[in-house]
Design a protein around this motif. Structure first.
Motif, short mmCIF file in Angstrom:
data_model
loop_
_atom_site.label_atom_id
_atom_site.label_comp_id
_atom_site.label_asym_id
_atom_site.label_seq_id
_atom_site.Cartn_x
_atom_site.Cartn_y
_atom_site.Cartn_z
N UNK A 1 46.48 61.54 -20.75
CA UNK A 1 47.44 62.22 -20.06
C UNK A 1 47.72 62.02 -18.53
N UNK A 2 46.67 61.94 -18.06
CA UNK A 2 46.58 61.83 -16.56
C UNK A 2 47.23 60.37 -16.18
N UNK A 3 46.62 59.21 -16.78
CA UNK A 3 47.35 57.90 -16.52
C UNK A 3 48.70 57.89 -16.71
N UNK A 4 49.25 58.71 -18.01
CA UNK A 4 50.76 58.67 -18.50
C UNK A 4 51.54 59.40 -17.18
N UNK A 5 50.91 60.51 -16.99
CA UNK A 5 51.63 61.01 -15.71
C UNK A 5 51.61 60.57 -14.39
N UNK A 6 50.57 59.93 -14.29
CA UNK A 6 50.51 59.03 -12.79
C UNK A 6 51.61 58.08 -12.84
N UNK A 7 51.51 56.98 -13.81
CA UNK A 7 52.37 55.97 -13.61
C UNK A 7 53.68 56.25 -14.15
N UNK A 8 54.01 57.59 -14.65
CA UNK A 8 55.44 57.88 -14.70
C UNK A 8 56.01 58.84 -13.34
N UNK A 9 55.12 58.88 -12.40
CA UNK A 9 55.62 59.53 -11.23
C UNK A 9 55.49 60.77 -11.06
N UNK A 10 54.68 61.38 -11.84
CA UNK A 10 54.73 63.09 -11.97
C UNK A 10 53.64 63.25 -10.96
N UNK A 11 53.96 64.42 -10.12
CA UNK A 11 53.33 64.76 -9.02
C UNK A 11 52.34 66.06 -9.38
N UNK A 12 51.08 66.10 -9.11
CA UNK A 12 50.39 65.21 -7.85
C UNK A 12 49.69 63.90 -8.42
N UNK A 13 49.59 63.89 -9.73
CA UNK A 13 49.16 62.76 -10.50
C UNK A 13 49.36 61.34 -9.74
N UNK A 14 50.71 61.19 -9.49
CA UNK A 14 51.07 60.03 -8.97
C UNK A 14 50.27 59.81 -7.47
N UNK A 15 50.01 60.71 -6.73
CA UNK A 15 49.62 60.66 -5.52
C UNK A 15 47.95 60.40 -5.58
N UNK A 16 47.21 61.00 -6.56
CA UNK A 16 45.99 60.69 -6.88
C UNK A 16 45.79 59.00 -7.36
N UNK A 17 46.85 58.51 -8.07
CA UNK A 17 46.57 57.27 -8.51
C UNK A 17 46.86 56.45 -7.33
N UNK A 18 48.07 56.68 -6.38
CA UNK A 18 48.12 55.97 -5.23
C UNK A 18 46.86 55.81 -4.40
N UNK A 19 46.25 57.00 -4.32
CA UNK A 19 44.96 57.10 -3.40
C UNK A 19 43.99 56.49 -3.93
N UNK A 20 43.56 56.29 -5.30
CA UNK A 20 42.61 55.85 -6.01
C UNK A 20 42.79 54.25 -5.78
N UNK A 21 44.15 53.68 -6.24
CA UNK A 21 44.44 52.42 -6.08
C UNK A 21 44.35 51.82 -4.56
N UNK A 22 44.61 52.84 -3.60
CA UNK A 22 44.59 52.12 -2.34
C UNK A 22 43.02 51.98 -1.82
N UNK A 23 42.18 52.95 -2.32
CA UNK A 23 40.96 53.05 -1.94
C UNK A 23 40.07 51.87 -2.72
N UNK A 24 40.55 51.62 -3.63
CA UNK A 24 39.87 50.25 -4.43
C UNK A 24 40.37 49.02 -3.75
N UNK A 25 41.80 48.95 -3.18
CA UNK A 25 42.10 47.66 -2.52
C UNK A 25 41.34 47.64 -1.29
N UNK A 26 41.40 48.62 -0.70
CA UNK A 26 40.80 48.88 0.83
C UNK A 26 39.27 48.32 0.68
N UNK A 27 38.55 48.88 -0.44
CA UNK A 27 37.25 48.48 -0.68
C UNK A 27 37.07 47.04 -1.04
#
Length: 370
Positions: free
Chosen positions: A201-227
């Motif tokens: 459910x978290x992945x579906x809502x995150x990639x569908x743009x539902x807040x705040x899951x989308x923000x969490x997804x962006x933060x996680x992807x950004x952290x992984x990319x930065x690392x």
């Protein structure tokens, strides 16, 4: 003829006979203690529960009618009491964590203690209850991790003492809730199913743009990319530093008249294949894996008591090893050293070999043939 008279004539009276003789027998039996009632014990009832009864010892006890408190009222009283206690504790702690812990624990405890028959009687209620238990346990686990991070990094809002007491209380509630979930493990849905469902459910809502899951997804992807980028930058910096160090060493060695290991390797590969060509043999390919194995063997034979061919026997490969007089000896001197030895020369000119590897460690040199 009436029934009682007919039975009396036959010499038997019914159990509830009210004639004079039967009444006298009953009264006499009660006084002597030998009277046995025809009424079964499970049908007996006391028409006057407030009257005094006499036990065998002769003492009289007053049996009053007790009114039992309903289970729902017990649960309500417990929830209200612990809610008040939670409000008082939250005032001292500076947050509402104790309040929510106590009120939620009281609800679960009341359900287990007094309202469990509802969850067992109705299947849908039992499944909802198990789902609430699983979500409560996962939420409490997250709260425990968050409080532990704040406590052990000394970032708690109040004093460390209050933070420690609150953390211990959360840990105790977590252990108790684990036992409650374990007792209800026969119910559905299971903890594994709940965790997998929450992740999906978290992945579906995150990639569908539902807040705040989308923000969490962006933060996680950004952290992984930065690392990843940080690791890549560090690797490039280390590589540049290594190349700079190697260039500095080569410059210093050239100034001192000493050949570097890399230059030694390059010169040796050329001289070795020229030596084979002069003796009518095909040139060999210097393989990276065999070079790495040769480097490992060069380290092994440089150890005290390690100068032997024992380490290569398990690989079933040919090997030449040498301990040069000086670390600054040239590749031509090394080839001449091995060419003067019949065993080493046969390895250098063996026609069945197609690959080779070479490495040098100070005065020690190793060449492997395959």
């Amino acid at each position: 003829m009436p029934i009682q008279d007919r039975d009396y004539t036959r010499g038997s009276h019914p159990p509830n006979c009210s004639c004079v003789e039967c009444t006298k027998k009953r009264l006499k039996g009660k006084q002597e203690g030998t009277y046995q009632s025809y009424i079964p014990n499970w049908l007996k009832f006391d028409k006057n529960p407030l009257r005094k009864r006499t036990d065998k010892s002769g003492s009289q006890k007053a049996h009053g009618h007790r009114r039992r408190i309903p289970n729902w009222l017990k649960a309500l009283l417990l929830i209200v009491a612990l809610s008040v206690a939670g409000l008082v504790a939250s005032r001292f702690a500076g947050n509402f964590i104790p309040f929510w812990l106590l009120i939620w624990s009281s609800i679960i405890f009341s359900t287990e203690k007094w309202l469990g028959h509802y969850t067992r009687r109705h299947r849908i209620v039992g499944r909802i209850y198990r789902l609430i238990l699983n979500l409560s346990l996962l939420s409490l686990l997250g709260l425990l991790i968050w409080s532990g991070v704040l406590l052990f990094t000394q970032q708690f809002m109040q004093s460390p003492l209050i933070g420690s007491v609150l953390f211990v209380f959360e840990l105790a509630v977590f252990i108790w809730l684990c036992r409650v979930v374990s007792r209800n493990r026969w119910r559905q849905p299971s903890m594994k199913l709940v965790v997998i469902s929450l992740i999906c459910l978290f992945l579906i809502f995150a990639f569908a743009g539902v807040q705040p899951m989308a923000d969490y997804k962006d933060v996680a992807i950004g952290g992984i990319t930065d690392s990843i980028n940080e690791q890549r930058i560090k690797a490039e910096e280390r590589r540049a530093a290594e190349e700079s160090r190697r260039a500095t060493e080569e410059t210093e060695m050239q100034a001192a008249g000493v050949t570097s290991e890399y230059d030694f390797y390059e010169e040796y590969t050329v001289l070795f294949n020229e030596f084979r060509s002069e003796n009518g043999r095909q040139p060999l390919v210097f393989d990276a894996d065999l070079n790495q194995l040769a480097a490992q063997r060069a380290i092994e034979i440089s150890q005290p008591g390690g100068f032997s061919h024992e380490g290569i026997e398990k690989y079933n490969l040919g090997e030449n090893i040498a301990m040069m007089a000086y670390a600054s000896d040239s590749p031509a001197e090394l080839i001449e050293l091995w060419a003067d030895s019949p065993g080493h020369r046969s390895n250098m000119l063996f026609s069945s070999y197609y690959r080779t590897g070479f490495a040098k460690n100070g005065r020690y040199a190793v060449q492997i043939f395959d």
